[in-house]
Enzyme design. Sequence first.
Site, PDB file in Angstrom:
ATOM      1  N   CYS A 134       2.280  31.822 -24.960  1.00 48.01           N
ATOM      2  CA  CYS A 134       2.159  31.149 -23.666  1.00 48.01           C
ATOM      3  C   CYS A 134       0.828  31.558 -23.037  1.00 48.01           C
ATOM      4  O   CYS A 134       0.562  32.759 -22.894  1.00 48.01           O
ATOM      5  CB  CYS A 134       3.325  31.557 -22.767  1.00 48.01           C
ATOM      6  SG  CYS A 134       3.104  31.018 -21.056  1.00 48.01           S
TER       7      CYS A 134
ATOM      8  N   ASP B 242       6.389   9.342 -21.824  1.00 48.68           N
ATOM      9  CA  ASP B 242       4.979   8.946 -21.954  1.00 48.68           C
ATOM     10  C   ASP B 242       4.317   8.922 -20.574  1.00 48.68           C
ATOM     11  O   ASP B 242       4.993   9.034 -19.547  1.00 48.68           O
ATOM     12  CB  ASP B 242       4.868   7.579 -22.665  1.00 48.68           C
ATOM     13  CG  ASP B 242       5.433   6.416 -21.828  1.00 48.68           C
ATOM     14  OD1 ASP B 242       4.988   6.215 -20.682  1.00 48.68           O
ATOM     15  OD2 ASP B 242       6.333   5.693 -22.333  1.00 48.68           O
TER      16      ASP B 242
ATOM     17  N   GLY C 296      13.981  -2.165 -18.655  1.00 51.12           N
ATOM     18  CA  GLY C 296      13.813  -1.667 -20.025  1.00 51.12           C
ATOM     19  C   GLY C 296      14.657  -0.474 -20.397  1.00 51.12           C
ATOM     20  O   GLY C 296      14.211   0.397 -21.130  1.00 51.12           O
TER      21      GLY C 296
ATOM     22  N   HIS D  54      13.233  12.775 -17.360  1.00 46.72           N
ATOM     23  CA  HIS D  54      13.494  13.380 -18.675  1.00 46.72           C
ATOM     24  C   HIS D  54      12.297  14.171 -19.202  1.00 46.72           C
ATOM     25  O   HIS D  54      12.231  14.456 -20.402  1.00 46.72           O
ATOM     26  CB  HIS D  54      13.910  12.303 -19.686  1.00 46.72           C
ATOM     27  CG  HIS D  54      15.279  11.728 -19.411  1.00 46.72           C
ATOM     28  ND1 HIS D  54      15.736  10.560 -19.962  1.00 46.72           N
ATOM     29  CD2 HIS D  54      16.294  12.185 -18.627  1.00 46.72           C
ATOM     30  CE1 HIS D  54      16.974  10.311 -19.535  1.00 46.72           C
ATOM     31  NE2 HIS D  54      17.322  11.278 -18.719  1.00 46.72           N
TER      32      HIS D  54
ATOM     33  N   GLN E   7      12.624   7.348 -17.172  1.00 51.82           N
ATOM     34  CA  GLN E   7      13.267   8.184 -18.187  1.00 51.82           C
ATOM     35  C   GLN E   7      12.270   8.485 -19.305  1.00 51.82           C
ATOM     36  O   GLN E   7      12.555   9.283 -20.185  1.00 51.82           O
ATOM     37  CB  GLN E   7      14.485   7.465 -18.772  1.00 51.82           C
ATOM     38  CG  GLN E   7      15.578   7.172 -17.760  1.00 51.82           C
ATOM     39  CD  GLN E   7      16.612   6.222 -18.353  1.00 51.82           C
ATOM     40  OE1 GLN E   7      17.547   6.629 -19.029  1.00 51.82           O
ATOM     41  NE2 GLN E   7      16.443   4.933 -18.096  1.00 51.82           N
TER      42      GLN E   7
ATOM     43  N   LEU F 268      15.138  -6.879 -21.823  1.00 48.20           N
ATOM     44  CA  LEU F 268      15.067  -7.877 -22.893  1.00 48.20           C
ATOM     45  C   LEU F 268      16.414  -8.553 -23.102  1.00 48.20           C
ATOM     46  O   LEU F 268      16.496  -9.735 -23.408  1.00 48.20           O
ATOM     47  CB  LEU F 268      14.605  -7.186 -24.191  1.00 48.20           C
ATOM     48  CG  LEU F 268      14.169  -8.087 -25.327  1.00 48.20           C
ATOM     49  CD1 LEU F 268      13.021  -8.996 -24.908  1.00 48.20           C
ATOM     50  CD2 LEU F 268      13.757  -7.258 -26.534  1.00 48.20           C
TER      51      LEU F 268
ATOM     52  N   SER G 172      18.732   0.685 -21.734  1.00 49.51           N
ATOM     53  CA  SER G 172      19.967   0.125 -22.286  1.00 49.51           C
ATOM     54  C   SER G 172      21.196   0.534 -21.487  1.00 49.51           C
ATOM     55  O   SER G 172      22.281   0.012 -21.709  1.00 49.51           O
ATOM     56  CB  SER G 172      20.140   0.579 -23.744  1.00 49.51           C
ATOM     57  OG  SER G 172      20.277   1.992 -23.788  1.00 49.51           O
TER      58      SER G 172
END
Length: 246
Positions: free
Chosen positions: A148, A106, A188, A121, A103, A215, A190
């Site tokens: 563009c 990075d 990682g 995403h 998701q 976590l 939620s």
Amino acid sequence: MRSSGLDGIRPEPGQPIVVLTGAGISKESGLDTFRDADGIWSKVRIEDVATYEAFAHDPRRVHAFYNERRRGLLNPTVQPNAAHRALARLERDWPGQVLVVTQNIDDLHERAGSKNLIHMHGELFKVACEHCRAVLEWREDLSRDMRCPDCSRAAGLRPHVVWFGEMPLEMERIYQALGAAGLFVSIGTSGNVYPAAGFVSEIRAQGTPSIELNLEPSEGTSLFTRAIHGPASQVVPAFVDNLLVR
Ligand code: BJW
């Protein structure tokens, strides 16, 4: 920690593994999560930066938000951590297919060496042109008046990210992989954002084992066959070691 063993969930060699990752895997690389107390949504409102309506209403604000995050990702201190590297090792050494569905926008999975990867995403280092639909590599700040490089029209470039209300990317390929998986691993995240948060229900309905590495217990923790709670840089390498040593 509920259990650290893989008894009953270890896939047979050759069976595919699907791994879902979220912001928690990149936290120890120096990138903020969204919903933790110090997370991104504690500083900005979703409806100001993460919907198409926000972008249409105030593109300058949305560009500023993503420009800052893009610059953050270019900071040399932000590097893949042991969890990203362990998943690349799993893909290399597991005798079957490993697909990482992230998701995250990075590029830390790529930098760690993952190759079979879906950014559901979107990606921070890409922009999309609303005029010609081109998707282009982009590492600079972005602004509304830019043209563009493909079609030369102005005011059409947007971050190549999936905002609320927009369709996540490559869903057909993801559901196909989930349908064939011998193990589903969630790391990682939620479990607040759909459709990703619903993958564990699909997996459970088809009788495929699953494990959560996070976590803390996620929203959907009770739907997983197994859960191990701790920092990704510790629990993910240990899990991969366990899976690869027979
Ligand atoms: C650690 C750690 C460490 C910390 N080690 N762990 C029901 C069904 C279907 C859709 C909906 C539905 N109800 C509502 C919807 C619509 C909506 C939605 O889900 N809303 C919810 C809020 C209710 N979804 C959408 O609009 C999506 N599109 C859509 O549904 O299209 C229709 C469709 C339907 C069905 C099938 C297919 C399509 C689009 C969602 C777009 C999300 N976009 C964002 C922002 C853009 C990208 C960006 O700017 O980065 O994506 S929102 C934000 O949340 C970002 C993330 O990718 C996403 C998930 O967050 P994540 O990764 O889980 O982060 P956190 O912070 O929430 O959790 C981090 C976790 O890590 C925590 O648990 C920590 O404890 C843990 N952690 N440190 C391990 N060191």
